[in-house]
Design a protein around this motif. Structure first.
Motif, PDB file in Angstrom:
ATOM      1  N   ILE A   1       0.838  -1.209   0.000  1.00  0.00           N
ATOM      2  CA  ILE A   1       0.000   0.000   0.000  1.00  0.00           C
ATOM      3  C   ILE A   1       0.870   1.256   0.000  1.00  0.00           C
ATOM      4  N   SER A   2       2.005   1.206   0.686  1.00  0.00           N
ATOM      5  CA  SER A   2       2.919   2.355   0.685  1.00  0.00           C
ATOM      6  C   SER A   2       3.456   2.619  -0.715  1.00  0.00           C
ATOM      7  N   GLN A   3       3.742   1.580  -1.463  1.00  0.00           N
ATOM      8  CA  GLN A   3       4.222   1.763  -2.834  1.00  0.00           C
ATOM      9  C   GLN A   3       3.166   2.424  -3.701  1.00  0.00           C
ATOM     10  N   THR A   4       1.910   2.003  -3.555  1.00  0.00           N
ATOM     11  CA  THR A   4       0.859   2.626  -4.363  1.00  0.00           C
ATOM     12  C   THR A   4       0.619   4.072  -3.946  1.00  0.00           C
ATOM     13  N   ALA A   5       0.906   4.395  -2.674  1.00  0.00           N
ATOM     14  CA  ALA A   5       0.751   5.786  -2.227  1.00  0.00           C
ATOM     15  C   ALA A   5       1.713   6.695  -2.962  1.00  0.00           C
ATOM     16  N   GLN A   6       2.894   6.190  -3.311  1.00  0.00           N
ATOM     17  CA  GLN A   6       3.857   6.990  -4.061  1.00  0.00           C
ATOM     18  C   GLN A   6       3.342   7.306  -5.460  1.00  0.00           C
ATOM     19  N   ALA A   7       2.405   6.501  -5.940  1.00  0.00           N
ATOM     20  CA  ALA A   7       1.808   6.769  -7.247  1.00  0.00           C
ATOM     21  C   ALA A   7       0.557   7.630  -7.127  1.00  0.00           C
ATOM     22  N   GLY A   8       0.256   8.100  -5.915  1.00  0.00           N
ATOM     23  CA  GLY A   8      -0.887   8.996  -5.730  1.00  0.00           C
ATOM     24  C   GLY A   8      -2.163   8.293  -5.328  1.00  0.00           C
ATOM     25  N   LEU A   9      -2.108   7.004  -4.988  1.00  0.00           N
ATOM     26  CA  LEU A   9      -3.303   6.262  -4.609  1.00  0.00           C
ATOM     27  C   LEU A   9      -3.310   6.069  -3.094  1.00  0.00           C
TER      28      LEU A   9
ATOM     29  N   GLN B   1      -2.603  -7.103  -4.454  1.00  0.00           N
ATOM     30  CA  GLN B   1      -1.701  -6.464  -5.404  1.00  0.00           C
ATOM     31  C   GLN B   1      -2.378  -6.249  -6.754  1.00  0.00           C
ATOM     32  N   GLU B   2      -3.030  -7.279  -7.289  1.00  0.00           N
ATOM     33  CA  GLU B   2      -3.683  -7.150  -8.585  1.00  0.00           C
ATOM     34  C   GLU B   2      -4.874  -6.202  -8.521  1.00  0.00           C
ATOM     35  N   SER B   3      -5.590  -6.211  -7.396  1.00  0.00           N
ATOM     36  CA  SER B   3      -6.729  -5.301  -7.257  1.00  0.00           C
ATOM     37  C   SER B   3      -6.272  -3.842  -7.251  1.00  0.00           C
ATOM     38  N   LEU B   4      -5.191  -3.560  -6.529  1.00  0.00           N
ATOM     39  CA  LEU B   4      -4.663  -2.192  -6.527  1.00  0.00           C
ATOM     40  C   LEU B   4      -4.148  -1.801  -7.903  1.00  0.00           C
ATOM     41  N   THR B   5      -3.573  -2.759  -8.610  1.00  0.00           N
ATOM     42  CA  THR B   5      -3.134  -2.476  -9.986  1.00  0.00           C
ATOM     43  C   THR B   5      -4.318  -2.085 -10.852  1.00  0.00           C
ATOM     44  N   ASN B   6      -5.428  -2.795 -10.712  1.00  0.00           N
ATOM     45  CA  ASN B   6      -6.618  -2.471 -11.497  1.00  0.00           C
ATOM     46  C   ASN B   6      -7.181  -1.102 -11.112  1.00  0.00           C
ATOM     47  N   VAL B   7      -7.105  -0.737  -9.826  1.00  0.00           N
ATOM     48  CA  VAL B   7      -7.565   0.596  -9.407  1.00  0.00           C
ATOM     49  C   VAL B   7      -6.722   1.673 -10.090  1.00  0.00           C
ATOM     50  N   LEU B   8      -5.392   1.458 -10.116  1.00  0.00           N
ATOM     51  CA  LEU B   8      -4.509   2.425 -10.762  1.00  0.00           C
ATOM     52  C   LEU B   8      -4.815   2.559 -12.254  1.00  0.00           C
ATOM     53  N   ARG B   9      -5.118   1.463 -12.889  1.00  0.00           N
ATOM     54  CA  ARG B   9      -5.262   1.466 -14.346  1.00  0.00           C
ATOM     55  C   ARG B   9      -6.647   1.854 -14.814  1.00  0.00           C
ATOM     56  N   HIS B  10      -7.676   1.512 -14.045  1.00  0.00           N
ATOM     57  CA  HIS B  10      -9.028   1.629 -14.599  1.00  0.00           C
ATOM     58  C   HIS B  10      -9.982   2.493 -13.772  1.00  0.00           C
ATOM     59  N   ALA B  11      -9.731   2.665 -12.461  1.00  0.00           N
ATOM     60  CA  ALA B  11     -10.777   3.250 -11.609  1.00  0.00           C
ATOM     61  C   ALA B  11     -10.926   4.758 -11.754  1.00  0.00           C
ATOM     62  N   ARG B  12      -9.880   5.461 -12.153  1.00  0.00           N
ATOM     63  CA  ARG B  12      -9.915   6.933 -12.240  1.00  0.00           C
ATOM     64  C   ARG B  12     -10.310   7.557 -10.896  1.00  0.00           C
ATOM     65  N   THR B  13      -9.734   6.995  -9.848  1.00  0.00           N
ATOM     66  CA  THR B  13      -9.951   7.516  -8.515  1.00  0.00           C
ATOM     67  C   THR B  13      -8.640   7.449  -7.765  1.00  0.00           C
ATOM     68  N   THR B  14      -8.537   8.177  -6.677  1.00  0.00           N
ATOM     69  CA  THR B  14      -7.287   8.206  -5.925  1.00  0.00           C
ATOM     70  C   THR B  14      -7.433   7.590  -4.549  1.00  0.00           C
ATOM     71  N   THR B  15      -8.548   6.953  -4.275  1.00  0.00           N
ATOM     72  CA  THR B  15      -8.761   6.354  -2.955  1.00  0.00           C
ATOM     73  C   THR B  15      -9.268   4.930  -3.112  1.00  0.00           C
ATOM     74  N   GLY B  16      -9.160   4.209  -2.044  1.00  0.00           N
ATOM     75  CA  GLY B  16      -9.630   2.832  -2.016  1.00  0.00           C
ATOM     76  C   GLY B  16      -9.462   2.263  -0.619  1.00  0.00           C
ATOM     77  N   SER B  17      -9.889   1.033  -0.432  1.00  0.00           N
ATOM     78  CA  SER B  17      -9.802   0.406   0.886  1.00  0.00           C
ATOM     79  C   SER B  17      -9.529  -1.083   0.745  1.00  0.00           C
ATOM     80  N   VAL B  18      -8.809  -1.602   1.747  1.00  0.00           N
ATOM     81  CA  VAL B  18      -8.531  -3.037   1.835  1.00  0.00           C
ATOM     82  C   VAL B  18      -8.995  -3.494   3.207  1.00  0.00           C
ATOM     83  N   LEU B  19      -9.823  -4.536   3.219  1.00  0.00           N
ATOM     84  CA  LEU B  19     -10.352  -5.073   4.468  1.00  0.00           C
ATOM     85  C   LEU B  19      -9.959  -6.545   4.588  1.00  0.00           C
TER      86      LEU B  19
END
Length: 399
Positions: free
Chosen positions: A282-290, A316-334
């Motif tokens: 999650i820290s790595q994806t934060a560096q990409a603005g997510l 990991q794959e879900s966060l990748t899909n958020v970066l590529r397709h969601a057009r949003t900068t937030t998300g959650s993992v439970l």
């Protein structure tokens, strides 16, 4: 990656020794046949009660010829059988001592025909021997019962024995072919499973790293006048690339079976990612603005390594899909630890107002790979739009 499972165990009884006849070498077979052929000639060397008998060179040559031909019965069963039948019939009609040549050579040849040829050929050969035996025994003025019983023994005993041996051999060959087919199908299935595992690992490692690098590189383009932030972004890209290289190196090391030495880093394969590494992810994806929030419910407990890796790869794959397709900068993992299962849910909200959804891209392998990972452990997987317009991925692994 899990080690390849062992191949199927051999069928019961496959370790038993084969019959003696099948273990003889070619020269041993010839030696046995030669010894048997010499036994056929014993009557000709026995003393005669009525004194010496004049030898017939042609009949003597015939005896030697069919005795030598007997040695080739395994290679040319039908030809040798016909030659022995004709030669034995000719000797039976000859004067003493040539009429003492017994039908045992024919019986051996008939057995070989029955053991190596079809049932139709065996039936014809046995019928021919029966007819010849009836004719010869009738000419010798034996009793009718003796004639029928002797002819039947000469014709049917070797034919039935050889036929039974042939059926047993065909049965064993069919079992061996069936077992070989099962082993080949099992090997093919295992190879297909290994290819799927490799494809999933490569996809998750490469797709995630490239998505981070692509997003960060796109951001860096707009920071050409902000040197400090530009350096931070490029350093993050470098770190992501190095992490991806380490993951690839570990994967290739597993495929090769031994780690490849590398002067730029350690030579061990390193630990397999699990739940503890999700925070780093999650820290790595934060560096990409997510910005991703991580929440846990229930009491955390140790999970099998393979299950921990599967949960990590799904996140990991879900966060990748958020970066590529969601057009949003937030998300959650439970992460929810239940008494009989562990559940992971990754969700992202819909795009901000006024921002159109991302255009559909070419079909990928991410969702299918996550479903396959979950199915390997008997779990359930769902992925689809949420009620608020976002997207939710959920996987449940039984304890």
């Amino acid at each position: 990656m899990a080690d390849t499972a062992a191949l199927p165990a051999p069928m019961p009884g496959r370790g038993r020794r084969s019959p003696l006849a099948s273990r003889l070498r070619p020269w041993q077979r010839i030696a046995v046949d030669g010894f048997v052929a010499l036994l056929f000639l014993v009557p000709f060397g026995s003393p005669r009660p009525h004194g010496p008998v004049t030898a017939n060179p042609w009949l003597s040559l015939l005896v030697v010829t069919i005795s030598v031909a007997f040695l080739a019965r395994r290679r040319f069963p039908v030809t040798v059988f016909l030659l022995l039948t004709a030669g034995t019939l000719a000797l039976a009609a000859s004067p003493a001592p040539y009429n003492s040549y017994q039908p045992f050579a024919i019986m051996f040849a008939l057995y070989t025909v029955a053991a190596t040829r079809s049932g139709k050929v065996t039936t014809l050969a046995a019928g021919g021997i029966l007819a010849v035996a009836l004719v010869v025994l009738t000419a010798m003025h034996t009793s009718p019962s003796t004639t029928v019983l002797s002819a039947a023994a000469v014709a049917f005993a070797p034919a039935v024995t050889g036929y039974a041996v042939r059926q047993q051999r065909l049965h064993h060959e069919a079992l061996a072919a069936e077992q070989a087919g099962k082993i080949e199908a099992e090997v093919t299935s295992r190879l297909a499973e290994e290819r799927l595992r490799i494809a999933r690992e490569l996809h998750d490692v490469v797709a995630h790293a490239l998505s981070l690098i692509t997003v960060q590189a796109g951001v860096a383009v707009f920071r050409e006048h902000e040197a400090s932030r530009m350096r931070t972004t490029l350093a993050s890209i470098e770190e992501t690339g190095r992490t991806a290289m380490v993951d690839m190196r570990q994967l290739l090391g597993v495929l090769r079976g031994t780690p490849a030495p590398d002067s730029s880093g350690p030579t061990d394969l390193g630990p397999v990612p699990d739940l503890l590494d999700i925070g780093t992810l999650i820290s790595q994806t934060a560096q990409a603005g997510l910005r991703i929030t991580l929440r846990e419910e229930g009491e955390r407990r140790p999970l099998p390594t393979a299950v921990g890796l599967a949960v990590y790869r799904i996140v990991q794959e879900s966060l990748t899909n958020v970066l590529r397709h969601a057009r949003t900068t937030t998300g959650s993992v439970l992460l929810r630890f239940e008494p009989d299962a562990v559940t992971v849910t990754v969700a992202n909200p819909p795009p901000p107002d006024g921002l159109p959804p991302a255009p559909p891209g070419p079909p990928g392998h991410g969702l299918r790979g996550m479903a396959e990972r979950t199915a390997l452990f008997g779990g359930t997987f769902t992925a689809g739009p949420a009620g608020d317009g976002g997207f939710t991925v959920a996987a449940r692994f039984p304890a």
